[in-house]
Design a protein around this motif. Structure first.
Motif, PDB file in Angstrom:
ATOM      1  N   LEU A  93      -9.468  57.817  19.012  1.00  0.00           N
ATOM      2  CA  LEU A  93      -9.249  56.598  19.662  1.00  0.00           C
ATOM      3  C   LEU A  93      -7.696  56.507  19.713  1.00  0.00           C
ATOM      4  CD1 LEU A  93     -11.363  54.227  17.347  1.00  0.00           C
ATOM      5  CD2 LEU A  93     -11.647  54.632  20.039  1.00  0.00           C
ATOM      6  N   SER A  94      -6.885  57.306  19.012  1.00  0.00           N
ATOM      7  CA  SER A  94      -5.630  57.126  18.982  1.00  0.00           C
ATOM      8  C   SER A  94      -5.206  58.012  20.316  1.00  0.00           C
ATOM      9  CB  SER A  94      -4.877  58.125  17.853  1.00  0.00           C
ATOM     10  OG  SER A  94      -3.557  58.299  18.169  1.00  0.00           O
ATOM     11  N   ILE A 145      -7.169  58.049  23.166  1.00  0.00           N
ATOM     12  CA  ILE A 145      -7.227  57.025  24.321  1.00  0.00           C
ATOM     13  C   ILE A 145      -6.158  55.801  24.405  1.00  0.00           C
ATOM     14  CG2 ILE A 145      -8.969  55.272  25.034  1.00  0.00           C
ATOM     15  CD1 ILE A 145     -11.280  56.952  23.634  1.00  0.00           C
ATOM     16  N   THR A 146      -5.783  55.437  23.208  1.00  0.00           N
ATOM     17  CA  THR A 146      -4.683  54.505  23.422  1.00  0.00           C
ATOM     18  C   THR A 146      -3.374  55.067  23.769  1.00  0.00           C
ATOM     19  OG1 THR A 146      -4.397  54.413  21.035  1.00  0.00           O
ATOM     20  CG2 THR A 146      -5.728  52.855  21.743  1.00  0.00           C
ATOM     21  N   GLY A 147      -3.171  56.217  23.308  1.00  0.00           N
ATOM     22  CA  GLY A 147      -1.812  56.980  23.735  1.00  0.00           C
ATOM     23  C   GLY A 147      -1.872  57.229  25.170  1.00  0.00           C
ATOM     24  N   MET A 180      -3.288  55.151  27.420  1.00  0.00           N
ATOM     25  CA  MET A 180      -3.205  54.069  28.013  1.00  0.00           C
ATOM     26  C   MET A 180      -1.682  53.863  28.083  1.00  0.00           C
ATOM     27  SD  MET A 180      -6.592  51.781  26.707  1.00  0.00           S
ATOM     28  CE  MET A 180      -5.788  50.993  25.750  1.00  0.00           C
ATOM     29  N   ALA A 181      -0.938  54.076  27.042  1.00  0.00           N
ATOM     30  CA  ALA A 181       0.561  53.897  26.812  1.00  0.00           C
ATOM     31  C   ALA A 181       1.336  54.919  27.845  1.00  0.00           C
ATOM     32  CB  ALA A 181       0.947  54.363  25.262  1.00  0.00           C
ATOM     33  N   SER A 219       1.013  53.156  30.883  1.00  0.00           N
ATOM     34  CA  SER A 219       1.853  51.920  31.016  1.00  0.00           C
ATOM     35  C   SER A 219       3.418  52.421  31.296  1.00  0.00           C
ATOM     36  CB  SER A 219       1.916  51.289  29.811  1.00  0.00           C
ATOM     37  OG  SER A 219       0.407  50.790  29.428  1.00  0.00           O
ATOM     38  N   THR A 232       7.746  46.468  18.797  1.00  0.00           N
ATOM     39  CA  THR A 232       6.337  46.013  18.818  1.00  0.00           C
ATOM     40  C   THR A 232       5.807  46.774  17.612  1.00  0.00           C
ATOM     41  OG1 THR A 232       6.369  45.541  21.138  1.00  0.00           O
ATOM     42  CG2 THR A 232       4.246  46.083  20.310  1.00  0.00           C
TER      43      THR A 232
END
Length: 162
Positions: free
Chosen positions: A30-31, A33-35, A37-38, A41, A61
């Motif tokens: 999950l880290s 995946i979110t990484g 996405m970051a 971004s 943030t």
């Protein structure tokens, strides 16, 4: 093909065994995946914002978000641990600034493949600092990761020259 080759290299370096999957592995996935996405971004933000501003926003943030997970029994670290934490924070900020700036200069795909090299660098530092054993999987996996990044970079430069 190159991304798959890099992922195979990463799994070799990590000595991944799907039969031994645990909550830590799931959280690490999950880290990732979110990484990812970051990273996408960051690539978009680099069109309008500077690297220091992006990193500053991430830090603020992250600090605010972390407050929700602090427990009531927080203990002030001793001087040695505090120095280590300051070093980790400083090195992390420098690394984040360099990564953020790099995503202005390369594609997200190439940046992602190069980011997988973090696994190899962490392993090499673990061998040097903590005397961990260097296995054949680490050597082959690291080679696949760096080979993928090199070919990916070459292809990207080739396309840019057209």
């Amino acid at each position: 093909f190159l991304i798959i080759c890099a992922l195979i290299g990463m799994f070799l370096v990590l000595d991944f065994d799907p039969r031994a999957l645990n909550i830590g592995d799931i959280l690490a996935l999950l880290s990732g995946i979110t990484g990812g996405m970051a990273i996408v971004s960051i690539r978009e933000l680099r069109r309008t914002d500077s690297s220091p501003m992006i990193v500053f926003s991430f830090v603020i943030t992250g600090a605010i978000f972390s407050l929700f997970f602090m427990k009531g029994n927080t203990v002030m670290p001793d001087q040695t641990v505090l120095l280590i934490l300051i070093a980790v924070g400083t090195l992390g900020a420098i690394g984040q600034l360099m990564m953020t700036y790099a995503y202005k200069l390369c594609s997200v795909a190439l940046g992602g493949v190069i980011s997988i090299s973090n696994v190899v660098m962490t392993t090499i530092l673990s061998v040097i600092i903590f005397k961990e054993v260097l296995t054949m999987n680490v050597l082959i996996g690291g080679f696949l990761i760096f080979l993928s990044a090199a070919f990916f970079s070459r292809e990207e430069h080739h396309e840019a020259a057209k």
